[in-house]
Enzyme design. Sequence first.
Site, PDB file in Angstrom:
ATOM      1  N   GLY A  96       0.791  -1.229   0.000  1.00 42.97           N
ATOM      2  CA  GLY A  96       0.000   0.000   0.000  1.00 42.97           C
ATOM      3  C   GLY A  96       0.821   1.276   0.000  1.00 42.97           C
ATOM      4  O   GLY A  96       0.337   2.316   0.451  1.00 42.97           O
ATOM      5  N   ARG A 134      -5.483  -8.516  -9.114  1.00 46.25           N
ATOM      6  CA  ARG A 134      -6.621  -9.296  -9.573  1.00 46.25           C
ATOM      7  C   ARG A 134      -7.137  -8.670 -10.855  1.00 46.25           C
ATOM      8  O   ARG A 134      -7.165  -7.428 -10.952  1.00 46.25           O
ATOM      9  CB  ARG A 134      -7.674  -9.202  -8.458  1.00 46.25           C
ATOM     10  CG  ARG A 134      -8.838 -10.121  -8.554  1.00 46.25           C
ATOM     11  CD  ARG A 134      -9.529 -10.201  -7.207  1.00 46.25           C
ATOM     12  NE  ARG A 134      -8.708 -10.946  -6.265  1.00 46.25           N
ATOM     13  CZ  ARG A 134      -8.645 -12.269  -6.206  1.00 46.25           C
ATOM     14  NH1 ARG A 134      -9.390 -12.994  -7.014  1.00 46.25           N
ATOM     15  NH2 ARG A 134      -7.852 -12.868  -5.350  1.00 46.25           N
ATOM     16  N   ILE A 135      -7.530  -9.488 -11.792  1.00 43.77           N
ATOM     17  CA  ILE A 135      -8.073  -8.932 -13.034  1.00 43.77           C
ATOM     18  C   ILE A 135      -9.504  -8.472 -12.775  1.00 43.77           C
ATOM     19  O   ILE A 135     -10.309  -9.219 -12.206  1.00 43.77           O
ATOM     20  CB  ILE A 135      -8.014  -9.988 -14.161  1.00 43.77           C
ATOM     21  CG1 ILE A 135      -6.548 -10.298 -14.480  1.00 43.77           C
ATOM     22  CG2 ILE A 135      -8.745  -9.498 -15.407  1.00 43.77           C
ATOM     23  CD1 ILE A 135      -6.347 -11.484 -15.381  1.00 43.77           C
ATOM     24  N   VAL A 136      -9.778  -7.249 -13.166  1.00 40.63           N
ATOM     25  CA  VAL A 136     -11.123  -6.713 -12.959  1.00 40.63           C
ATOM     26  C   VAL A 136     -12.077  -7.405 -13.933  1.00 40.63           C
ATOM     27  O   VAL A 136     -11.821  -7.461 -15.135  1.00 40.63           O
ATOM     28  CB  VAL A 136     -11.123  -5.179 -13.165  1.00 40.63           C
ATOM     29  CG1 VAL A 136     -12.534  -4.621 -13.121  1.00 40.63           C
ATOM     30  CG2 VAL A 136     -10.243  -4.509 -12.105  1.00 40.63           C
ATOM     31  N   LYS A 147     -16.467 -15.154  -9.138  1.00 46.24           N
ATOM     32  CA  LYS A 147     -15.898 -13.801  -9.272  1.00 46.24           C
ATOM     33  C   LYS A 147     -17.035 -12.773  -9.362  1.00 46.24           C
ATOM     34  O   LYS A 147     -16.963 -11.688  -8.801  1.00 46.24           O
ATOM     35  CB  LYS A 147     -15.042 -13.764 -10.541  1.00 46.24           C
ATOM     36  CG  LYS A 147     -14.347 -12.449 -10.755  1.00 46.24           C
ATOM     37  CD  LYS A 147     -13.353 -12.572 -11.890  1.00 46.24           C
ATOM     38  CE  LYS A 147     -12.572 -11.311 -12.041  1.00 46.24           C
ATOM     39  NZ  LYS A 147     -11.145 -11.496 -12.076  1.00 46.24           N
ATOM     40  N   HIS A 186       0.937   0.792 -13.424  1.00 47.66           N
ATOM     41  CA  HIS A 186       1.697  -0.410 -13.763  1.00 47.66           C
ATOM     42  C   HIS A 186       3.183  -0.049 -13.862  1.00 47.66           C
ATOM     43  O   HIS A 186       3.540   0.944 -14.518  1.00 47.66           O
ATOM     44  CB  HIS A 186       1.199  -0.981 -15.097  1.00 47.66           C
ATOM     45  CG  HIS A 186       1.873  -2.258 -15.459  1.00 47.66           C
ATOM     46  ND1 HIS A 186       1.527  -3.469 -14.882  1.00 47.66           N
ATOM     47  CD2 HIS A 186       2.896  -2.523 -16.308  1.00 47.66           C
ATOM     48  CE1 HIS A 186       2.317  -4.411 -15.369  1.00 47.66           C
ATOM     49  NE2 HIS A 186       3.159  -3.868 -16.229  1.00 47.66           N
ATOM     50  N   ASN A 227       1.569   3.004  -2.599  1.00 48.20           N
ATOM     51  CA  ASN A 227       0.863   3.931  -3.499  1.00 48.20           C
ATOM     52  C   ASN A 227      -0.419   4.458  -2.862  1.00 48.20           C
ATOM     53  O   ASN A 227      -0.767   5.631  -3.035  1.00 48.20           O
ATOM     54  CB  ASN A 227       0.556   3.255  -4.840  1.00 48.20           C
ATOM     55  CG  ASN A 227       1.773   3.232  -5.733  1.00 48.20           C
ATOM     56  OD1 ASN A 227       2.108   4.231  -6.359  1.00 48.20           O
ATOM     57  ND2 ASN A 227       2.467   2.106  -5.770  1.00 48.20           N
TER      58      ASN A 227
HETATM   59  C1  GRF Z   1       3.243  -1.015  -7.652  1.00 39.61           C
HETATM   60  O1  GRF Z   1       4.544  -1.179  -8.180  1.00 39.61           O
HETATM   61  C2  GRF Z   1       2.245  -0.903  -8.750  1.00 39.61           C
HETATM   62  O2  GRF Z   1       2.735  -0.319  -9.910  1.00 39.61           O
HETATM   63  C3  GRF Z   1       1.900  -2.343  -9.034  1.00 39.61           C
HETATM   64  O3  GRF Z   1       1.917  -2.964  -7.760  1.00 39.61           O
HETATM   65  C4  GRF Z   1       2.812  -2.273  -6.906  1.00 39.61           C
HETATM   66  C5  GRF Z   1       2.096  -1.964  -5.627  1.00 39.61           C
HETATM   67  O4  GRF Z   1       2.956  -1.481  -4.637  1.00 39.61           O
HETATM   68  N1  GRF Z   1       0.659  -2.434  -9.751  1.00 39.61           N
HETATM   69  P1  GRF Z   1       2.369  -0.851  -3.297  1.00 39.61           P
HETATM   70  O5  GRF Z   1       1.501  -1.914  -2.625  1.00 39.61           O
HETATM   71  O6  GRF Z   1       1.598   0.380  -3.641  1.00 39.61           O
HETATM   72  O7  GRF Z   1       3.570  -0.551  -2.464  1.00 39.61           O
END
Ligand code: GRF
Length: 190
Positions: free
Chosen positions: A14, A93-95, A67, A111, A16
């Site tokens: 988490g 997870r794929i939406v 799902k 990504h 991000n």
């Molecule tokens: C990030 O590198 C994001 O680009 C990818 O998964 C990672 C998540 O990292 N989709 P965090 O849990 O936010 O630290």
Amino acid sequence: MTKIKAAVFASGTGSNFQAIIEANQDKELGCEIVLLVCDKPGAKVVDKATDFGVPTCAVDPKSFSSKEAYEKEVVAKLHEADVTYIFLAGYMRIVGPTLLRAYDGAIINIHPSLLPAFPGLDAIGQAFRAHVHTTGVTIHYIDEGVDTGPIIDQEALEILPSDTEETLKQRIQEIEHRLYPKVIKHVLNR
Ligand code: GRF
């Protein structure tokens, strides 16, 4: 003025999620994060959400018959919280169609590669092992494919000869933590 209500979806650490919440406190991204959706109930991001006072919906998809049933439950929680935008931040997870249809054009993902290069799992490791000179970060809308939706923004990063996979990951995440809030602000305020 009523702010747009948004949810973050995450499965792991988490960082991000945290970057979005902190940027929203400092710079006003134009939304209120009203819900964290997590498909791994024990994940660190759930503790982070609790620390920041963000309500969580942490349900294990395995406890649903399908799902579709899982996503119906998630959509019900999103509707209850008046959510209109979804930011995927490490949601592993794929939406599926249920969620996609409910939030058509309003789901954004981050990504850790320059898409269309290195989609799918372990994008940083894929780029590192491929010995490319440049990788980066992509922020894009979600569609039914895996990391295929329309790109909103990208930032490139040179892979240094001194990089290990770990230092590359750190440098990518520094970009992510700056770029995701910036893009959210741009999308919500245009
Ligand atoms: C990030 O590198 C994001 O680009 C990818 O998964 C990672 C998540 O990292 N989709 P965090 O849990 O936010 O630290």
